[in-house]
Design a protein around this motif. Structure first.
Motif, PDB file in Angstrom:
ATOM      1  N   ALA A 124      -3.020  -3.374   6.551  1.00  0.00           N
ATOM      2  CA  ALA A 124      -4.446  -3.069   6.423  1.00  0.00           C
ATOM      3  C   ALA A 124      -5.076  -2.827   7.791  1.00  0.00           C
ATOM      4  O   ALA A 124      -5.912  -1.921   7.952  1.00  0.00           O
ATOM      5  CB  ALA A 124      -5.160  -4.206   5.697  1.00  0.00           C
ATOM      6  N   GLN A 125      -4.704  -3.627   8.807  1.00  0.00           N
ATOM      7  CA  GLN A 125      -5.239  -3.421  10.161  1.00  0.00           C
ATOM      8  C   GLN A 125      -4.775  -2.082  10.729  1.00  0.00           C
ATOM      9  O   GLN A 125      -5.539  -1.401  11.412  1.00  0.00           O
ATOM     10  CB  GLN A 125      -4.783  -4.556  11.074  1.00  0.00           C
ATOM     11  N   MET A 126      -3.530  -1.698  10.436  1.00  0.00           N
ATOM     12  CA  MET A 126      -3.065  -0.393  10.889  1.00  0.00           C
ATOM     13  C   MET A 126      -3.847   0.720  10.220  1.00  0.00           C
ATOM     14  O   MET A 126      -4.142   1.755  10.839  1.00  0.00           O
ATOM     15  CB  MET A 126      -1.570  -0.245  10.601  1.00  0.00           C
ATOM     16  N   GLY A 127      -4.231   0.528   8.963  1.00  0.00           N
ATOM     17  CA  GLY A 127      -5.070   1.516   8.286  1.00  0.00           C
ATOM     18  C   GLY A 127      -6.402   1.696   8.986  1.00  0.00           C
ATOM     19  O   GLY A 127      -6.897   2.811   9.151  1.00  0.00           O
ATOM     20  N   GLY A 133      -4.089   2.321   2.965  1.00  0.00           N
ATOM     21  CA  GLY A 133      -3.586   1.004   3.371  1.00  0.00           C
ATOM     22  C   GLY A 133      -3.942  -0.085   2.377  1.00  0.00           C
ATOM     23  O   GLY A 133      -3.111  -0.936   2.042  1.00  0.00           O
ATOM     24  N   LEU A 134      -5.193  -0.056   1.885  1.00  0.00           N
ATOM     25  CA  LEU A 134      -5.623  -1.065   0.914  1.00  0.00           C
ATOM     26  C   LEU A 134      -4.892  -0.922  -0.415  1.00  0.00           C
ATOM     27  O   LEU A 134      -4.473  -1.911  -1.026  1.00  0.00           O
ATOM     28  CB  LEU A 134      -7.142  -0.960   0.703  1.00  0.00           C
ATOM     29  N   LEU A 135      -4.725   0.341  -0.883  1.00  0.00           N
ATOM     30  CA  LEU A 135      -4.035   0.564  -2.152  1.00  0.00           C
ATOM     31  C   LEU A 135      -2.555   0.185  -2.060  1.00  0.00           C
ATOM     32  O   LEU A 135      -1.987  -0.391  -2.997  1.00  0.00           O
ATOM     33  CB  LEU A 135      -4.177   2.028  -2.580  1.00  0.00           C
ATOM     34  N   VAL A 136      -1.934   0.504  -0.925  1.00  0.00           N
ATOM     35  CA  VAL A 136      -0.522   0.146  -0.738  1.00  0.00           C
ATOM     36  C   VAL A 136      -0.361  -1.369  -0.685  1.00  0.00           C
ATOM     37  O   VAL A 136       0.556  -1.943  -1.299  1.00  0.00           O
ATOM     38  CB  VAL A 136       0.041   0.808   0.540  1.00  0.00           C
ATOM     39  N   ALA A 137      -1.263  -2.033   0.048  1.00  0.00           N
ATOM     40  CA  ALA A 137      -1.187  -3.498   0.133  1.00  0.00           C
ATOM     41  C   ALA A 137      -1.411  -4.140  -1.230  1.00  0.00           C
ATOM     42  O   ALA A 137      -0.730  -5.103  -1.598  1.00  0.00           O
ATOM     43  CB  ALA A 137      -2.216  -4.001   1.142  1.00  0.00           C
ATOM     44  N   ALA A 138      -2.367  -3.609  -2.001  1.00  0.00           N
ATOM     45  CA  ALA A 138      -2.687  -4.172  -3.313  1.00  0.00           C
ATOM     46  C   ALA A 138      -1.571  -3.960  -4.320  1.00  0.00           C
ATOM     47  O   ALA A 138      -1.427  -4.738  -5.268  1.00  0.00           O
ATOM     48  CB  ALA A 138      -3.980  -3.564  -3.837  1.00  0.00           C
ATOM     49  N   SER A 139      -0.785  -2.893  -4.134  1.00  0.00           N
ATOM     50  CA  SER A 139       0.271  -2.574  -5.097  1.00  0.00           C
ATOM     51  C   SER A 139       1.652  -3.044  -4.630  1.00  0.00           C
ATOM     52  O   SER A 139       2.667  -2.626  -5.184  1.00  0.00           O
ATOM     53  CB  SER A 139       0.309  -1.067  -5.362  1.00  0.00           C
ATOM     54  N   GLY A 140       1.685  -3.875  -3.609  1.00  0.00           N
ATOM     55  CA  GLY A 140       2.951  -4.431  -3.148  1.00  0.00           C
ATOM     56  C   GLY A 140       3.860  -3.453  -2.448  1.00  0.00           C
ATOM     57  O   GLY A 140       5.081  -3.567  -2.507  1.00  0.00           O
ATOM     58  N   SER A 149       3.717   0.050  -2.882  1.00  0.00           N
ATOM     59  CA  SER A 149       3.846   1.325  -3.589  1.00  0.00           C
ATOM     60  C   SER A 149       2.762   2.296  -3.140  1.00  0.00           C
ATOM     61  O   SER A 149       1.598   1.924  -2.977  1.00  0.00           O
ATOM     62  CB  SER A 149       3.733   1.102  -5.098  1.00  0.00           C
ATOM     63  N   PHE A 150       3.140   3.563  -2.974  1.00  0.00           N
ATOM     64  CA  PHE A 150       2.203   4.608  -2.571  1.00  0.00           C
ATOM     65  C   PHE A 150       1.725   5.456  -3.756  1.00  0.00           C
ATOM     66  O   PHE A 150       0.985   6.413  -3.555  1.00  0.00           O
ATOM     67  CB  PHE A 150       2.851   5.525  -1.531  1.00  0.00           C
ATOM     68  N   VAL A 151       2.128   5.123  -4.973  1.00  0.00           N
ATOM     69  CA  VAL A 151       1.831   5.970  -6.129  1.00  0.00           C
ATOM     70  C   VAL A 151       0.326   6.130  -6.332  1.00  0.00           C
ATOM     71  O   VAL A 151      -0.190   7.247  -6.425  1.00  0.00           O
ATOM     72  CB  VAL A 151       2.493   5.411  -7.407  1.00  0.00           C
ATOM     73  N   SER A 152      -0.390   5.019  -6.408  1.00  0.00           N
ATOM     74  CA  SER A 152      -1.835   5.105  -6.672  1.00  0.00           C
ATOM     75  C   SER A 152      -2.563   5.824  -5.541  1.00  0.00           C
ATOM     76  O   SER A 152      -3.501   6.593  -5.781  1.00  0.00           O
ATOM     77  CB  SER A 152      -2.422   3.707  -6.875  1.00  0.00           C
ATOM     78  N   ALA A 153      -2.126   5.622  -4.290  1.00  0.00           N
ATOM     79  CA  ALA A 153      -2.778   6.274  -3.150  1.00  0.00           C
ATOM     80  C   ALA A 153      -2.617   7.791  -3.223  1.00  0.00           C
ATOM     81  O   ALA A 153      -3.569   8.541  -2.948  1.00  0.00           O
ATOM     82  CB  ALA A 153      -2.188   5.748  -1.846  1.00  0.00           C
ATOM     83  N   LEU A 154      -1.435   8.267  -3.606  1.00  0.00           N
ATOM     84  CA  LEU A 154      -1.208   9.705  -3.694  1.00  0.00           C
ATOM     85  C   LEU A 154      -1.940  10.321  -4.881  1.00  0.00           C
ATOM     86  O   LEU A 154      -2.475  11.432  -4.779  1.00  0.00           O
ATOM     87  CB  LEU A 154       0.291   9.987  -3.784  1.00  0.00           C
TER      88      LEU A 154
END
Length: 408
Positions: free
Chosen positions: A22-25, A356-363, A365-370
């Protein structure tokens, strides 16, 4: 290439500075926030001062910021350096649009804009293997310093080689020929006229439309190396090579976008429509190929679909930058380009953070972010199609001199 340094160094920087995903985001978005906000004054200053001096100054500032990035010891210092990187880069794209507008006829600006815009993907395409090799050789700090030195060299080359038309011996007849087909020019660039640009729905259409274009492109620019390592479990060396493929296709897409828009223009399609048709088609194409990129299990197929998304996304990006030369009066091309780019990089500012937040929240996974990125691109295509229809006339921006003086 300088924009790719942080994304290429993402894993090593996170480890060295003990940063969370998240900080990198947040760090990845710091450049975009300052760049977006600086677009509004930068475009106006380019129209008043000219691109030659302003681009040279901007490149010098961003090179200093890159050098500073090689010496940071914490997140706060890194964010500060990235903010100045955004300020330094702000005049470059509006200045590029103004330069093309000054030297090319209205129906012949697609190709040079496409070539100019292709640098935004050529840089990341060659940056992935080159910067990865530099980073593995001398560390991520050395990588930033090398890019700073190159930036100073390019700034000097630009200033001593490029000339504005009024600084050359081009005669009046040729200058008139270059302006043939342009919208009416205002008498002088004034702040009150600049503000009047916001009265037009075309301005707002370009601001919100470019939001989606850059949101998804910037998602890939900032997170592609991290995506390949986190979601596809590729090594740093493999990531450097694989990351270059989508950007290479984006380079081709940018040039194709410029050529296609000029093809329409030379066959009698209006200057605005000839830019808008490939722009909207490119946004839809980018969204269409992002969806399977999110869902496939194979890393190879993911790179294939992301490459196609980059191809269509850069068709959209190139023609979006050709659009201000068709919509704005000649001496407001950089101003309108800056306004449009403000919207684009507002989207770019959100993309790394939201991802970053969506990836962190989904463990991881980048699916929801894309999928979110694809939906944003579709919405932006509709905004361009509906709102951007007519040129902004110089007559509509004119202000009586007595009234204008009271606002300066």
């Amino acid at each position: 290439m300088d924009r790719s340094t942080l994304s290429i160094g993402n894993p090593l920087i996170r480890s060295s500075l003990h940063l969370s995903v998240a900080q990198m985001g947040v760090l990845l978005s710091a450049f975009s926030w300052s760049y977006a906000l600086a677009q509004l004054p930068a475009g106006g200053f380019v129209d008043r001062v000219g691109p030659r001096r302003l681009i040279a100054v901007g490149m010098t500032i961003w090179s200093l910021a890159q050098a500073a990035s090689g010496f940071v010891v914490g997140l706060g210092q890194f964010i500060f350096a990235r903010i100045f990187l955004g300020i330094g880069e702000a005049p470059v794209w509006p200045g590029g649009a103004r330069s093309v507008n000054s030297w090319h006829k209205v129906r012949e600006r697609g190709r040079p804009i496409g070539i100019f815009n292709s640098a935004s993907t050529l840089g990341p395409a060659i940056a992935s293997p080159i910067l990865t090799a530099i980073m593995l050789g001398i560390g991520w700090r050395g990588m930033f310093i090398v890019m700073a030195v190159l930036g100073f060299i390019v700034a000097a080359i630009w200033y001593f080689v490029y000339r504005n038309p009024q600084e050359t011996q081009i005669d009046t007849v040729d200058q008139i020929e270059l302006r043939k087909g342009d919208t009416q020019e205002t008498s002088q660039v004034r702040f009150i006229q600049w503000l009047r640009m916001f009265r037009y729905k075309e301005t707002w259409g370009m601001i919100f439309g470019f939001f989606g274009t850059v949101y998804l492109l910037w998602l890939y620019i900032t997170w592609l190396p991290g995506y390949l390592e986190l979601a596809r479990h590729e090594s740093i060396a493999a990531t450097g090579l694989l990351s270059s493929i989508p950007f290479a296709l984006g380079f081709v897409g940018s040039i194709v976008g410029g050529l296609v828009s000029d093809w329409f223009a030379k066959r009698g399609v209006s200057p605005i429509a000839s830019r808008k048709y490939p722009l909207v088609a490119g946004l839809f194409g980018m969204a269409v190929f992002t969806v399977p990129a999110a869902l496939v299990h194979s890393a190879v197929w993911a790179v294939v679909f992301i490459s196609l998304a980059e191809f269509f996304g850069n068709i959209s990006s190139a023609t979006a930058w050709a659009l201000p030369t068709a919509v704005a009066p000649p001496n407001y091309v950089a101003s309108l380009g800056g306004m449009q780019n403000f919207g684009g990089y507002f989207g770019a500012s959100l993309a790394p953070v939201v991802t970053g937040l969506l990836v962190a929240a989904s463990g991881g996974s980048f699916v929801s972010a894309l999928i979110v990125g694809a939906l944003v691109a579709v919405a932006s295509a509709l905004v361009y199609a509906i709102l951007v229809r007519k040129p902004i006339s110089g007559e509509g921006l004119e202000v009586p001199l007595t009234r204008a003086a009271n606002h300066i």
